[in-house]
Each structure stands twice: as structure tokens, then as C-alpha cells.
Design an enzyme around this catalytic site. Structure first.
Site, PDB file in Angstrom:
ATOM      1  N   THR A  32       0.833  -1.207   0.000  1.00 15.26           N
ATOM      2  CA  THR A  32       0.000   0.000   0.000  1.00 15.26           C
ATOM      3  C   THR A  32       0.867   1.258   0.000  1.00 15.26           C
ATOM      4  O   THR A  32       0.380   2.336  -0.324  1.00 15.26           O
ATOM      5  CB  THR A  32      -0.906   0.040   1.253  1.00 15.26           C
ATOM      6  OG1 THR A  32      -0.095  -0.265   2.392  1.00 15.26           O
ATOM      7  CG2 THR A  32      -2.022  -0.979   1.158  1.00 15.26           C
ATOM      8  N   SER A 125      17.882  -3.996   4.698  1.00 13.83           N
ATOM      9  CA  SER A 125      18.469  -2.934   3.869  1.00 13.83           C
ATOM     10  C   SER A 125      18.079  -1.544   4.362  1.00 13.83           C
ATOM     11  O   SER A 125      18.937  -0.663   4.443  1.00 13.83           O
ATOM     12  CB  SER A 125      18.130  -3.126   2.391  1.00 13.83           C
ATOM     13  OG  SER A 125      16.797  -3.476   2.222  1.00 13.83           O
ATOM     14  N   GLU A 157      17.733   3.998  -1.918  1.00 11.04           N
ATOM     15  CA  GLU A 157      17.323   2.665  -2.379  1.00 11.04           C
ATOM     16  C   GLU A 157      16.649   2.748  -3.758  1.00 11.04           C
ATOM     17  O   GLU A 157      16.908   1.922  -4.632  1.00 11.04           O
ATOM     18  CB  GLU A 157      16.395   2.014  -1.351  1.00 11.04           C
ATOM     19  CG  GLU A 157      16.074   0.593  -1.746  1.00 11.04           C
ATOM     20  CD  GLU A 157      15.854  -0.357  -0.593  1.00 11.04           C
ATOM     21  OE1 GLU A 157      16.132   0.004   0.574  1.00 11.04           O
ATOM     22  OE2 GLU A 157      15.405  -1.479  -0.862  1.00 11.04           O
ATOM     23  N   ASP A 169       9.566   1.035   5.050  1.00 14.14           N
ATOM     24  CA  ASP A 169      10.660   0.426   5.817  1.00 14.14           C
ATOM     25  C   ASP A 169      11.542   1.490   6.458  1.00 14.14           C
ATOM     26  O   ASP A 169      11.947   1.364   7.621  1.00 14.14           O
ATOM     27  CB  ASP A 169      11.494  -0.473   4.902  1.00 14.14           C
ATOM     28  CG  ASP A 169      10.643  -1.499   4.169  1.00 14.14           C
ATOM     29  OD1 ASP A 169       9.493  -1.719   4.591  1.00 14.14           O
ATOM     30  OD2 ASP A 169      11.120  -2.065   3.172  1.00 14.14           O
TER      31      ASP A 169
HETATM   32  C1  GLA Z   1       9.010  -3.988   0.585  1.00 14.02           C
HETATM   33  C2  GLA Z   1       9.200  -2.498   0.271  1.00 14.02           C
HETATM   34  C3  GLA Z   1       8.178  -1.654   1.036  1.00 14.02           C
HETATM   35  C4  GLA Z   1       6.756  -2.174   0.852  1.00 14.02           C
HETATM   36  C5  GLA Z   1       6.698  -3.679   1.073  1.00 14.02           C
HETATM   37  C6  GLA Z   1       5.350  -4.251   0.735  1.00 14.02           C
HETATM   38  O1  GLA Z   1       9.329  -4.220   1.916  1.00 14.02           O
HETATM   39  O2  GLA Z   1      10.495  -2.096   0.625  1.00 14.02           O
HETATM   40  O3  GLA Z   1       8.297  -0.305   0.635  1.00 14.02           O
HETATM   41  O4  GLA Z   1       6.261  -1.826  -0.402  1.00 14.02           O
HETATM   42  O5  GLA Z   1       7.666  -4.382   0.317  1.00 14.02           O
HETATM   43  O6  GLA Z   1       4.377  -3.761   1.598  1.00 14.02           O
END
Ligand code: GLA
Length: 378
Positions: A32, A125, A157, A169
Site C-alpha cells: 500500500t 536494507s 534505495e 521500511d
Molecule cells: C518492501 C518495500 C516496502 C513495501 C513492502 C510491501 O518491503 O520495501 O516499501 O512496499 O515491500 O508492503
């Protein structure tokens, strides 16, 4: 060896600063964050620590306790996307993003020490990027608002490493708070800390690292993101977050794959807000069915699950879990299960047995206590 003695062993001197930033597990709100939607992760207690000292030239040297290699050196003023590979791309990319933002990043020696299992979908990461950002900012004598640190790490990233991730993240890693979930609105970037203590109501949150290698994750991830952008374009909205009439949107689209992608994103956003309402009402057990519904949607509509993730979820539910789902990007990585506290060992045992019976590598169990975000260490 302690982190500072690792630094002394590699560089023959003491570090000047130390910074750490955690990994994360997402309770709900998957795929999302690049649709301007809502996410609800928690910061883990495990993370990445970076010790650093200034140099008097423009060289950045990077060593890792886990990789056990000689330091890799790059010229800070020659950094460009694609110029560095492997784990050092996350480090160099963060230096590059800080330089691009006008931070006076000095030449530096770094040692990275990470406890987030790599490839487990627990954001090792992002935790590396944020810890590097903290250490380099400390060396530069500059402070930035947490939001800027998270966005710079995401920029590294996206545009240096080349992974088109959303902001979840890096926000979880920088903004995490012990005992809390982080509700992030990825459009306004507004953050709310929501108390989360399943143990206090006799429950436990299990995090299961399937140890299944991420397969095709980057290409598939980028393809999902592109589908969402295409669907938003066809629906005439800025992002899928803005779809208010799901049935109308599904009737408008003539492509079944796009329809299913949209249904996942729109229903997942609602589930996040429903989970927050339940948490605020103190009804933690009621989260279970929403977690499971999220998994079904990710498996069937978004098509990012895999055999190992489904096996964790199915086995946990059969063993009495209140709810379970894959977490993170998918195609491997980790799953979570909400269980009665006194059933935790039994559920773990059943999952391990199911993996053995299927001839799979045994899964690993990760501590899910919400920990604090980014900060200095000495
Ligand atoms: C990875 C991406 C996040 C997010 C998730 C799915 O972890 O780094 O930004 O999109 O997938 O929710």
C-alpha cells in the site's frame, strides 16, 4: 568481538561515532505504501549498527562484521547510481543521497554490524541505510528531521540501488518506538504511534522467517508497482488510495489482473484502518481475521505469496492461530501469526514439523517485541 573492537581490528583506530537503526515487521498494510496508502509496521529490536570515523580525504571505506572482508573503498565525489554493487551499494547510496541533499559528508571509515537476518523480508536494507545515514550525519555534525532521514534513505534505495520501494521500511526504522506500532499515512507522511502489547492481553505475535530465498523479487515488485500506477491512470485518480468506490472501479477496468491488483490495494487500506480501530478499542483478538484476509488477498489477488509463506499461514491457522499472513514484499521472507500466548510453542512446533515434512529448510523464529527506532550508540 564488540563493534568498536571490530572497528579497531579493521582500521587500527577507534571509531568517533556509532549509530543504530532497526529492521521492521509489518503488522498490516502490504503493498500500500507506493499507492499513497496506510501501513502499520513495528520496529524490531534487531537492527544494524554502524561505527564510523572521519578521514582527511574524500574516500569512503566500508567493512562488514558479517561479510568479514577487507574494506571496500569508493571515491565520495565519483558516486553514481550503478557504480557500486552488493551490500556496499546501500551504504554508498546513502552517502550519495546525503551529498545530493547538500550534506557535507566527510571521507569516512565505516564498520557495519547487522543482526537483522538478510533476505527475511524484515528490512535489513532499510536498517542499513538509516544507520549509515545516522553515522554520516553525526560525523558531519548535522542533524536532520527523522522524516528527511527516512526519505533520503528511500531515495538511496530507489535511485542508487534501483529498488522502487515505498517509504514504509525507512519510516519504521527511523520512527519506531518500543511498545508501539507505527501508523504511517504514506501520502501526508503523518505518523502516529499506536500502543501494541499483545502479551498484555495473553496473546503473542510470532514472526516466522521461512528462509525461502526471495525469488524475482525486484522485477516482480516493480511490475506490481507499475500495474498499480497503470490502474490509477485508467481510473483517473492520483493513486489507488483515492479509489472510494471499489465496485465502480472494478466495473470500469477491463483487465482482470489490474482488477485484482486494485481490489487488493483498496481492501488492504481499509483493513489497516480497521485494525487501528480495533486496537484503539482494545480488541486485539479481533485483529486475527483481518490478518488472514490480508494474506488471502496478497496470495490470490496480488499474487506475491509463495509455497513456504502459505505453509506457515495454513499451518498456524490449523494449529489455532487467531490470524496469520505473509509480511513484507513477499516471494519468500517472513510471515506473522497472532496466537494465544500459551499456544506459541505449539504453533511454532507445528510449523517446524510441517516444513520438515515438506522437505523444506527449517524456518527461523524472530523476536517481535516492538523496539526503538534510529539513534546513537556508544
Ligand atoms: C518492501 C518495500 C516496502 C513495501 C513492502 C510491501 O518491503 O520495501 O516499501 O512496499 O515491500 O508492503
Amino acid at each position: 568481538m564488540s563493534p568498536t573492537s571490530s572497528f579497531a581490528a579493521v582500521y587500527g583506530r577507534e571509531p568517533e561515532v556509532g549509530w543504530r537503526s532497526p529492521g521492521r515487521v509489518n503488522l498490516i498494510g502490504e503493498h500500500t505504501d507506493y499507492n499513497d496508502g496506510f501501513v502499520l509496521p513495528l520496529a524490531l529490536r534487531s537492527g544494524t549498527r554502524v561505527d564510523a570515523a572521519r578521514r582527511h580525504d574524500r574516500v569512503l571505506r566500508m567493512a562488514s562484521v558479517q561479510s568479514g572482508t577487507d574494506p571496500v573503498a569508493v571515491d565520495l565525489d565519483a558516486l553514481a547510481p550503478g557504480s557500486v554493487e552488493g551490500w556496499t551499494a546501500y551504504v554508498a547510496g546513502t552517502a550519495w543521497a546525503l551529498l545530493e541533499a547538500g550534506v557535507d559528508v566527510p571521507g569516512a571509515d565505516l564498520v557495519v554490524d547487522g543482526t537483522v537476518p538478510r533476505g527475511a523480508g524484515l528490512s535489513s536494507s532499510a536498517s542499513l541505510e538509516c544507520a549509515v545515514a545516522g553515522a554520516l550525519l553525526a560525523l558531519a555534525g548535522t542533524e536532520l528531521p527523522l522524516r528527511d532521514v527516512a526519505l533520503l534513505a528511500q531515495h538511496a534505495e530507489n535511485d542508487f540501488v534501483g529498488m522502487p520501494c515505498g517509504a514504509m521500511d525507512q519510516f519504521a526504522s527511523t520512527h519506531g518506538r518500543a511498545g508501539h506500532l507505527l501508523l504511517l499515512d504514506t501520502r501526508s507522511l503523518e505518523v502516529r504511534h499506536i500502543p501494541f502489547d499483545p502479551g498484555g492481553v495473553g496473546l503473542a505475535l510470532l514472526v516466522v522467517d521461512t528462509r525461502a530465498p526471495h525469488r524475482l523479487v525486484d522485477g516482480e515488485y516493480a511490475a506490481r508497482r507499475a500495474s498499480c500506477e497503470e490502474a490509477a491512470r485508467r481510473l483517473g485518480v492520483r493513486a489507488l488510495r483515492d479509489v472510494t468506490d471499489l465496485d465502480g472501479a472494478l466495473a470500469t477496468l477491463d483487465d482482470d489482473t489490474l482488477r485484482r491488483r486494485v481490489r487488493h490495494v483498496v481492501t488492504e487500506n481499509r483493513r489497516v484502518l480497521d485494525v487501528v480501530d480495533l486496537l484503539e478499542a482494545g480488541d486485539v483478538p479481533a485483529l486475527g481475521p483481518l490478518l488472514t484476509a490480508s494474506h488471502v488477498s496478497l496470495r490470490d489477488d496480488y499474487e506475491v505469496s509463495c509455497r513456504e509463506l502459505d505453509l506457515v499461514v495454513d499451518t498456524a491457522l490449523a494449529a489455532g492461530a487467531l490470524g496469520a499472513r505473509m509480511t513484507g514484499g513477499g516471494f519468500g521472507g517472513s510471515a506473522i501469526a497472532l496466537v494465544e500466548g500459551d499456544a506459541a510453542d505449539r504453533v511454532r512446533g507445528r510449523i517446524t514439523s510441517a516444513f520438515r515434512a515438506a522437505g523444506l529448510t527449517e524456518p527461523a523464529y524472530v523476536d517481535a517485541e516492538p523496539g526503538d527506532g534510529y539513534g546513537p550508540v556508544r
